[in-house]
Design a protein around this motif. Structure first.
Motif, PDB file in Angstrom:
ATOM      1  N   ALA A 125       0.843  -1.195   0.000  1.00 24.03           N
ATOM      2  CA  ALA A 125       0.000   0.000   0.000  1.00 24.03           C
ATOM      3  C   ALA A 125       0.878   1.244   0.000  1.00 24.03           C
ATOM      4  CB  ALA A 125      -0.923   0.019   1.222  1.00 24.03           C
ATOM      5  N   TYR A 126       0.358   2.295  -0.643  1.00 23.03           N
ATOM      6  CA  TYR A 126       1.060   3.577  -0.618  1.00 23.03           C
ATOM      7  C   TYR A 126       0.057   4.703  -0.832  1.00 23.03           C
ATOM      8  CZ  TYR A 126       0.999   3.347  -5.796  1.00 23.03           C
ATOM      9  OH  TYR A 126       0.612   3.258  -7.120  1.00 23.03           O
ATOM     10  N   VAL A 127       0.482   5.913  -0.522  1.00 19.93           N
ATOM     11  CA  VAL A 127      -0.346   7.105  -0.725  1.00 19.93           C
ATOM     12  C   VAL A 127       0.174   7.833  -1.957  1.00 19.93           C
ATOM     13  CG1 VAL A 127      -1.172   9.281   0.238  1.00 19.93           C
ATOM     14  CG2 VAL A 127      -0.813   7.308   1.742  1.00 19.93           C
ATOM     15  N   MET A 128      -0.719   8.143  -2.888  1.00 25.27           N
ATOM     16  CA  MET A 128      -0.354   8.761  -4.165  1.00 25.27           C
ATOM     17  C   MET A 128      -1.017  10.125  -4.282  1.00 25.27           C
ATOM     18  SD  MET A 128      -0.999   7.137  -7.984  1.00 25.27           S
ATOM     19  CE  MET A 128      -2.796   7.133  -7.763  1.00 25.27           C
ATOM     20  N   ASN A 129      -0.270  11.099  -4.831  1.00 22.39           N
ATOM     21  CA  ASN A 129      -0.868  12.409  -5.058  1.00 22.39           C
ATOM     22  C   ASN A 129      -1.322  12.547  -6.508  1.00 22.39           C
ATOM     23  OD1 ASN A 129       1.441  12.902  -6.572  1.00 22.39           O
ATOM     24  ND2 ASN A 129       2.302  14.404  -5.157  1.00 22.39           N
ATOM     25  N   ASN A 130      -1.773  13.746  -6.874  1.00 17.04           N
ATOM     26  CA  ASN A 130      -2.337  13.942  -8.209  1.00 17.04           C
ATOM     27  C   ASN A 130      -1.291  13.888  -9.317  1.00 17.04           C
ATOM     28  OD1 ASN A 130      -1.202  16.460  -7.298  1.00 17.04           O
ATOM     29  ND2 ASN A 130      -2.298  17.488  -8.938  1.00 17.04           N
ATOM     30  N   ARG A 131      -0.003  13.929  -8.958  1.00 14.69           N
ATOM     31  CA  ARG A 131       1.074  13.834  -9.955  1.00 14.69           C
ATOM     32  C   ARG A 131       1.632  12.415 -10.055  1.00 14.69           C
ATOM     33  NH1 ARG A 131       2.021  18.573  -7.173  1.00 14.69           N
ATOM     34  NH2 ARG A 131       3.596  17.571  -5.853  1.00 14.69           N
ATOM     35  N   CYS A 154      13.786   9.092 -10.717  1.00 17.97           N
ATOM     36  CA  CYS A 154      12.331   9.183 -10.902  1.00 17.97           C
ATOM     37  C   CYS A 154      11.636   9.797  -9.702  1.00 17.97           C
ATOM     38  CB  CYS A 154      11.735   7.816 -11.234  1.00 17.97           C
ATOM     39  SG  CYS A 154      11.605   6.695  -9.839  1.00 17.97           S
ATOM     40  N   GLY A 155      12.341   9.936  -8.561  1.00 14.60           N
ATOM     41  CA  GLY A 155      11.746  10.593  -7.404  1.00 14.60           C
ATOM     42  C   GLY A 155      10.485   9.926  -6.898  1.00 14.60           C
ATOM     43  N   ALA A 156      10.421   8.579  -6.969  1.00 13.87           N
ATOM     44  CA  ALA A 156       9.242   7.822  -6.534  1.00 13.87           C
ATOM     45  C   ALA A 156       7.985   8.248  -7.292  1.00 13.87           C
ATOM     46  CB  ALA A 156       9.040   7.933  -5.027  1.00 13.87           C
ATOM     47  N   ASN A 157       8.161   8.668  -8.534  1.00 14.02           N
ATOM     48  CA  ASN A 157       7.023   9.040  -9.378  1.00 14.02           C
ATOM     49  C   ASN A 157       6.776   7.922 -10.388  1.00 14.02           C
ATOM     50  OD1 ASN A 157       6.005  10.377 -12.109  1.00 14.02           O
ATOM     51  ND2 ASN A 157       5.271  11.637 -10.417  1.00 14.02           N
ATOM     52  N   VAL A 158       5.560   7.385 -10.370  1.00 13.33           N
ATOM     53  CA  VAL A 158       5.238   6.229 -11.195  1.00 13.33           C
ATOM     54  C   VAL A 158       5.323   6.567 -12.681  1.00 13.33           C
ATOM     55  CG1 VAL A 158       3.412   4.596 -11.781  1.00 13.33           C
ATOM     56  CG2 VAL A 158       3.818   5.200  -9.398  1.00 13.33           C
ATOM     57  N   ALA A 159       4.897   7.761 -13.062  1.00 17.72           N
ATOM     58  CA  ALA A 159       4.923   8.141 -14.474  1.00 17.72           C
ATOM     59  C   ALA A 159       6.362   8.288 -14.976  1.00 17.72           C
ATOM     60  CB  ALA A 159       4.151   9.442 -14.689  1.00 17.72           C
ATOM     61  N   ARG A 160       7.225   8.919 -14.179  1.00 17.67           N
ATOM     62  CA  ARG A 160       8.632   9.037 -14.591  1.00 17.67           C
ATOM     63  C   ARG A 160       9.250   7.656 -14.781  1.00 17.67           C
ATOM     64  NH1 ARG A 160       9.317  13.256 -10.775  1.00 17.67           N
ATOM     65  NH2 ARG A 160       9.572  15.292 -11.766  1.00 17.67           N
ATOM     66  N   PHE A 161       8.987   6.761 -13.834  1.00 15.99           N
ATOM     67  CA  PHE A 161       9.527   5.410 -13.945  1.00 15.99           C
ATOM     68  C   PHE A 161       9.012   4.726 -15.202  1.00 15.99           C
ATOM     69  CE2 PHE A 161       9.028   0.816 -13.055  1.00 15.99           C
ATOM     70  CZ  PHE A 161      10.370   0.477 -12.930  1.00 15.99           C
ATOM     71  N   ALA A 162       7.709   4.844 -15.449  1.00 17.99           N
ATOM     72  CA  ALA A 162       7.092   4.143 -16.580  1.00 17.99           C
ATOM     73  C   ALA A 162       7.658   4.591 -17.917  1.00 17.99           C
ATOM     74  CB  ALA A 162       5.577   4.337 -16.552  1.00 17.99           C
ATOM     75  N   PHE A 163       7.932   5.891 -18.060  1.00 15.89           N
ATOM     76  CA  PHE A 163       8.327   6.419 -19.370  1.00 15.89           C
ATOM     77  C   PHE A 163       9.824   6.664 -19.521  1.00 15.89           C
ATOM     78  CE2 PHE A 163       3.811   7.484 -19.289  1.00 15.89           C
ATOM     79  CZ  PHE A 163       3.433   7.063 -20.555  1.00 15.89           C
ATOM     80  N   LEU A 164      10.553   6.775 -18.418  1.00 14.17           N
ATOM     81  CA  LEU A 164      11.959   7.144 -18.526  1.00 14.17           C
ATOM     82  C   LEU A 164      12.923   6.033 -18.117  1.00 14.17           C
ATOM     83  CD1 LEU A 164      11.830  10.818 -17.162  1.00 14.17           C
ATOM     84  CD2 LEU A 164      11.515   9.993 -19.511  1.00 14.17           C
ATOM     85  N   GLY A 204       5.714  18.618 -18.880  1.00 12.61           N
ATOM     86  CA  GLY A 204       6.699  19.158 -19.806  1.00 12.61           C
ATOM     87  C   GLY A 204       7.939  18.293 -19.881  1.00 12.61           C
ATOM     88  N   GLU A 205       8.407  17.808 -18.725  1.00  7.04           N
ATOM     89  CA  GLU A 205       9.591  16.944 -18.700  1.00  7.04           C
ATOM     90  C   GLU A 205       9.354  15.652 -19.478  1.00  7.04           C
ATOM     91  OE1 GLU A 205      12.136  14.239 -15.491  1.00  7.04           O
ATOM     92  OE2 GLU A 205      10.553  15.594 -14.784  1.00  7.04           O
ATOM     93  N   LEU A 206       8.211  15.008 -19.222  1.00  4.91           N
ATOM     94  CA  LEU A 206       7.922  13.737 -19.896  1.00  4.91           C
ATOM     95  C   LEU A 206       7.689  13.948 -21.390  1.00  4.91           C
ATOM     96  CD1 LEU A 206       5.591  12.076 -17.235  1.00  4.91           C
ATOM     97  CD2 LEU A 206       7.998  11.600 -17.678  1.00  4.91           C
ATOM     98  N   SER A 207       7.053  15.049 -21.755  1.00  6.11           N
ATOM     99  CA  SER A 207       6.828  15.338 -23.179  1.00  6.11           C
ATOM    100  C   SER A 207       8.148  15.551 -23.908  1.00  6.11           C
ATOM    101  CB  SER A 207       5.946  16.573 -23.328  1.00  6.11           C
ATOM    102  OG  SER A 207       4.667  16.371 -22.770  1.00  6.11           O
ATOM    103  N   THR A 208       9.122  16.143 -23.217  1.00  4.22           N
ATOM    104  CA  THR A 208      10.416  16.419 -23.828  1.00  4.22           C
ATOM    105  C   THR A 208      11.282  15.174 -23.929  1.00  4.22           C
ATOM    106  OG1 THR A 208      10.380  18.680 -22.966  1.00  4.22           O
ATOM    107  CG2 THR A 208      12.515  17.804 -23.627  1.00  4.22           C
ATOM    108  N   ARG A 209      11.194  14.312 -22.924  1.00  3.76           N
ATOM    109  CA  ARG A 209      12.133  13.198 -22.835  1.00  3.76           C
ATOM    110  C   ARG A 209      11.588  11.868 -23.345  1.00  3.76           C
ATOM    111  NH1 ARG A 209      14.435  12.871 -16.928  1.00  3.76           N
ATOM    112  NH2 ARG A 209      15.761  11.341 -17.987  1.00  3.76           N
TER     113      ARG A 209
END
Length: 294
Positions: A125-131, A154-164, A204-209
């Motif tokens: 289990a974990y707590v996730m914010n809107n980002r 990735c800073g524990a960000n699921v989207a950064r991990f998924a795409f980068l 913006g970061e994910l769109s660029t990278r």
């Protein structure tokens, strides 16, 4: 921040996906657009072509609920898309100063919520914010997402991990589905909170990278995390098929508690027990590193 481009692109993308036949309209002559014409959407929504043209150019300021409902029906929006359209309309005006300042600070996890997450030792289990940041997680949650926490970029960000991170395409067995859901969730939040600077920076970061993110972002699809089945390939315990429940906290923080579970007497349940044992033997060192990154 002006959301006209987002409004315009969303309405065009929804119009393009509906054929005249699907809308119950006759199709005359050679068509230059893949879906409905502006005039056809205007007819279905009961507004003038000039008025709909203004809306599709991105101007939703002052639009009534009745017009938004009519547009939703004409464009065959599902519940998530309809709410997204309403969010775009609400965000069309200037941002309240109080809300803008609140988004700069960002919500914090209440101690009581953290205790609830820690009090489920048998369930990741974990707590996730809107980002899509994992703000805090219990030991089994950190063990399940050990590869996410192991990546300091990735800073524990699921989207950064998924795409980068290339490892994500192995970790998420259904990577394409997960990627679409992640982008759709960020699209919903961008419509709801266009003044969230950190959210805009992430997009913006994910769109660029990431070419993959940029293509999916351009589809203007929206998604809300609720319940689903998640298939993961963990480097220690192998494949797991888990049920995911995402429960939004009953406040205005935008935080959600994400919990995974396995049906009893399944291979996934055995894998979670094995993962818990592995976490118990290697957890203190790993958890110390993980917490320092949150």
């Amino acid at each position: 921040m002006d959301n006209r481009d987002a409004v315009s692109a969303f309405l065009r993308s929804r119009r393009d996906r509906i054929t005249p036949d699907q809308a119950g309209l006759p199709a005359y002559g050679q068509r230059r657009v893949p879906g409905l014409r502006r005039g056809e959407v205007a007819t279905l929504a009961g507004v003038s072509v000039e008025y709909y043209t203004r809306l599709e150019r991105g101007n939703l300021k002052g639009v009534s609920d009745s017009v938004l409902d009519a547009l939703s029906k004409a464009l065959r929006l599902d519940d998530t898309e309809r709410i997204y359209l309403y969010d775009l309309a609400r965000a069309a005006g200037p941002a309240p100063r109080a809300r803008a300042r609140q988004r700069e600070v960002g919500p914090k996890v209440r101690p009581s919520v953290a205790r609830i997450v820690e009090g489920m030792p048998g369930l990741p289990a974990y707590v996730m914010n809107n980002r899509l940041d994992a703000l805090t997680a219990n030991s089994l949650g950190r063990a399940l997402y050990s590869e996410v926490y192991a990546d300091p970029t990735c800073g524990a960000n699921v989207a950064r991990f998924a795409f980068l991170n290339p490892a994500a395409r192995r970790f998420y067995v259904d990577w394409e589905r997960m990627a679409r859901f992640a982008v759709g969730a960020l699209r919903v939040e961008a419509g709801k909170n266009p003044y969230d600077r950190e959210l805009s920076n992430l997009i913006g970061e994910l769109s660029t990278r990431s070419d993959s993110f940029r293509v999916l972002w351009g589809s203007h699809d929206v998604h809300v995390f609720r319940d689903s089945t998640k298939r993961l390939r963990h480097p220690v315990v192998g494949d797991l098929e888990l049920d995911q429940e995402t429960m939004s906290l009953p406040d205005e923080s935008g935080l959600s508690v994400v919990v995974y579970s396995a049906p009893p007497a399944t291979a996934a349940e055995d894998a979670l027990k094995l993962l818990a044992n592995w976490s118990a033997t290697t957890g203190p060192e790993r958890d110390a590193i993980s917490e320092s990154r949150l």
